[in-house]
Design a protein around this motif. Structure first.
Motif, PDB file in Angstrom:
ATOM      1  N   VAL A  68       0.803  -1.221   0.000  1.00  0.00           N
ATOM      2  CA  VAL A  68       0.000   0.000   0.000  1.00  0.00           C
ATOM      3  C   VAL A  68       0.841   1.279   0.000  1.00  0.00           C
ATOM      4  O   VAL A  68       0.582   2.189  -0.785  1.00  0.00           O
ATOM      5  CB  VAL A  68      -1.032  -0.001   1.156  1.00  0.00           C
ATOM      6  N   GLY A  69       1.820   1.366   0.856  1.00  0.00           N
ATOM      7  CA  GLY A  69       2.635   2.587   0.939  1.00  0.00           C
ATOM      8  C   GLY A  69       3.393   2.873  -0.349  1.00  0.00           C
ATOM      9  O   GLY A  69       3.263   3.964  -0.925  1.00  0.00           O
ATOM     10  N   PRO A  70       4.185   1.909  -0.827  1.00  0.00           N
ATOM     11  CA  PRO A  70       4.895   2.151  -2.089  1.00  0.00           C
ATOM     12  C   PRO A  70       3.957   2.434  -3.270  1.00  0.00           C
ATOM     13  O   PRO A  70       4.245   3.288  -4.097  1.00  0.00           O
ATOM     14  CB  PRO A  70       5.684   0.848  -2.305  1.00  0.00           C
ATOM     15  N   PHE A  71       2.821   1.741  -3.314  1.00  0.00           N
ATOM     16  CA  PHE A  71       1.869   1.987  -4.410  1.00  0.00           C
ATOM     17  C   PHE A  71       1.375   3.431  -4.379  1.00  0.00           C
ATOM     18  O   PHE A  71       1.335   4.112  -5.405  1.00  0.00           O
ATOM     19  CB  PHE A  71       0.693   1.017  -4.334  1.00  0.00           C
TER      20      PHE A  71
ATOM     21  N   ARG B  24      13.009   8.892  -7.314  1.00  0.00           N
ATOM     22  CA  ARG B  24      13.227   7.626  -8.023  1.00  0.00           C
ATOM     23  C   ARG B  24      11.970   6.779  -7.887  1.00  0.00           C
ATOM     24  O   ARG B  24      11.465   6.577  -6.778  1.00  0.00           O
ATOM     25  CB  ARG B  24      14.426   6.887  -7.421  1.00  0.00           C
ATOM     26  N   TYR B  25      11.476   6.278  -9.031  1.00  0.00           N
ATOM     27  CA  TYR B  25      10.219   5.532  -9.050  1.00  0.00           C
ATOM     28  C   TYR B  25      10.380   4.171  -9.725  1.00  0.00           C
ATOM     29  O   TYR B  25       9.434   3.615 -10.248  1.00  0.00           O
ATOM     30  CB  TYR B  25       9.143   6.335  -9.791  1.00  0.00           C
ATOM     31  N   SER B  26      11.572   3.662  -9.755  1.00  0.00           N
ATOM     32  CA  SER B  26      11.849   2.427 -10.489  1.00  0.00           C
ATOM     33  C   SER B  26      11.404   1.182  -9.721  1.00  0.00           C
ATOM     34  O   SER B  26      11.070   1.249  -8.525  1.00  0.00           O
ATOM     35  CB  SER B  26      13.354   2.320 -10.763  1.00  0.00           C
ATOM     36  N   ILE B  27      11.445   0.064 -10.408  1.00  0.00           N
ATOM     37  CA  ILE B  27      11.137  -1.222  -9.783  1.00  0.00           C
ATOM     38  C   ILE B  27      12.100  -1.475  -8.624  1.00  0.00           C
ATOM     39  O   ILE B  27      11.678  -1.918  -7.550  1.00  0.00           O
ATOM     40  CB  ILE B  27      11.213  -2.353 -10.834  1.00  0.00           C
ATOM     41  N   LEU B  28      13.368  -1.177  -8.831  1.00  0.00           N
ATOM     42  CA  LEU B  28      14.361  -1.416  -7.780  1.00  0.00           C
ATOM     43  C   LEU B  28      14.058  -0.597  -6.523  1.00  0.00           C
ATOM     44  O   LEU B  28      14.038  -1.143  -5.408  1.00  0.00           O
ATOM     45  CB  LEU B  28      15.774  -1.087  -8.295  1.00  0.00           C
ATOM     46  N   ILE B  29      13.793   0.686  -6.691  1.00  0.00           N
ATOM     47  CA  ILE B  29      13.548   1.539  -5.517  1.00  0.00           C
ATOM     48  C   ILE B  29      12.243   1.144  -4.823  1.00  0.00           C
ATOM     49  O   ILE B  29      12.185   1.046  -3.590  1.00  0.00           O
ATOM     50  CB  ILE B  29      13.519   3.028  -5.925  1.00  0.00           C
TER      51      ILE B  29
ATOM     52  N   ILE C   8      11.560 -11.489  -0.399  1.00  0.00           N
ATOM     53  CA  ILE C   8      11.379 -11.726  -1.839  1.00  0.00           C
ATOM     54  C   ILE C   8       9.971 -11.315  -2.254  1.00  0.00           C
ATOM     55  O   ILE C   8       9.775 -10.628  -3.265  1.00  0.00           O
ATOM     56  CB  ILE C   8      11.638 -13.215  -2.168  1.00  0.00           C
ATOM     57  N   SER C   9       9.000 -11.722  -1.465  1.00  0.00           N
ATOM     58  CA  SER C   9       7.610 -11.364  -1.740  1.00  0.00           C
ATOM     59  C   SER C   9       7.411  -9.848  -1.699  1.00  0.00           C
ATOM     60  O   SER C   9       6.703  -9.286  -2.540  1.00  0.00           O
ATOM     61  CB  SER C   9       6.696 -12.047  -0.718  1.00  0.00           C
ATOM     62  N   ALA C  10       8.038  -9.190  -0.731  1.00  0.00           N
ATOM     63  CA  ALA C  10       7.928  -7.736  -0.620  1.00  0.00           C
ATOM     64  C   ALA C  10       8.442  -7.070  -1.891  1.00  0.00           C
ATOM     65  O   ALA C  10       7.820  -6.146  -2.421  1.00  0.00           O
ATOM     66  CB  ALA C  10       8.712  -7.242   0.597  1.00  0.00           C
TER      67      ALA C  10
ATOM     68  N   PHE D  69       4.894  -5.642  -9.043  1.00  0.00           N
ATOM     69  CA  PHE D  69       3.440  -5.476  -9.219  1.00  0.00           C
ATOM     70  C   PHE D  69       3.006  -4.011  -9.111  1.00  0.00           C
ATOM     71  O   PHE D  69       2.241  -3.520  -9.948  1.00  0.00           O
ATOM     72  CB  PHE D  69       2.661  -6.330  -8.230  1.00  0.00           C
ATOM     73  N   ALA D  70       3.452  -3.327  -8.073  1.00  0.00           N
ATOM     74  CA  ALA D  70       3.022  -1.935  -7.880  1.00  0.00           C
ATOM     75  C   ALA D  70       3.464  -1.059  -9.049  1.00  0.00           C
ATOM     76  O   ALA D  70       2.686  -0.257  -9.570  1.00  0.00           O
ATOM     77  CB  ALA D  70       3.562  -1.386  -6.559  1.00  0.00           C
ATOM     78  N   VAL D  71       4.694  -1.217  -9.483  1.00  0.00           N
ATOM     79  CA  VAL D  71       5.184  -0.392 -10.598  1.00  0.00           C
ATOM     80  C   VAL D  71       4.431  -0.726 -11.877  1.00  0.00           C
ATOM     81  O   VAL D  71       4.036   0.178 -12.627  1.00  0.00           O
ATOM     82  CB  VAL D  71       6.711  -0.574 -10.779  1.00  0.00           C
TER      83      VAL D  71
END
Length: 189
Positions: free
Chosen positions: A51-54, A107-112, A150-152, A159-161
């Motif tokens: 929720v937060g990152p999304f 930064r809004y990448s998958i990695l971040i 890993i799931s996080a 998924f969020a990105v």
């Protein structure tokens, strides 16, 4: 730096509420799969860190990760999971917020986003230690929280990105945040 407007706050809280409802159903799924895959179900755990990152990826403003996480946890607590869930929401949202702040919210990448999820996972682990939920042998701790990390990463990073990218491709997000070419390109980094 962009500050939260009242409409941003409302949207952030709504995101938290929607995720709070999803978390309730996710909790049911998590319980159902327990007998089938007692250890591997940790790979589903990342949903609770999403929720937060999304919210941050969608609005890209300071405070959104923390507020959305608290809003989601509040609904979950109200739905019967107790006040303890609020502490998890606070800790997980704060950890994600600090991760985005470390990159100056640029930064809004998958990695971040994935690292923000892992930071939330670490915060959750800290509370699990406090509440006694992590009283396991070392190898079991490593497996359990390794799978959760890993799931996080998968839920908050990939998924969020991908969901935010899909929303941006439809133009829906331009209603809440005008997207310029530079911001859209940053998702690919």
């Amino acid at each position: 730096m962009k500050k939260l407007k009242f409409t941003d706050l409302l949207i952030t809280i709504m995101i938290g509420v929607v995720f709070g409802v999803l978390m309730k159903f996710w909790d049911d799924l998590y319980t159902v799969v327990k007998p089938i895959m007692p250890v591997a179900r940790q790979l589903l755990y990342g949903m609770w860190f999403m929720v937060g990152p999304f919210a941050f990826l969608l609005l890209r403003k300071p405070g959104t990760a923390l507020i959305a996480s608290i809003a989601g946890a509040s609904l979950s607590a109200f739905a019967g999971h107790g006040i303890e869930v609020l502490m998890y929401g606070l800790a997980q949202g704060l950890a994600a917020e600090l991760l985005f702040a470390a990159f100056r919210y640029k930064r809004y990448s998958i990695l971040i986003a994935g690292l923000a999820g892992i930071a939330s996972c670490l915060a959750s682990f800290g509370l699990d230690l406090v509440y006694g939920y992590a009283a396991l042998e070392t190898w079991a701790l490593i497996v359990k929280y390794g799978l959760r990390a890993i799931s996080a990463f998968i839920f908050t990073g990939i998924f969020a990105v991908l969901i935010v990218r899909a929303l941006e491709a439809t133009g829906v997000t331009s209603l809440i945040r005008p997207v310029d070419k530079k911001e859209y390109t940053m998702l690919d980094q």
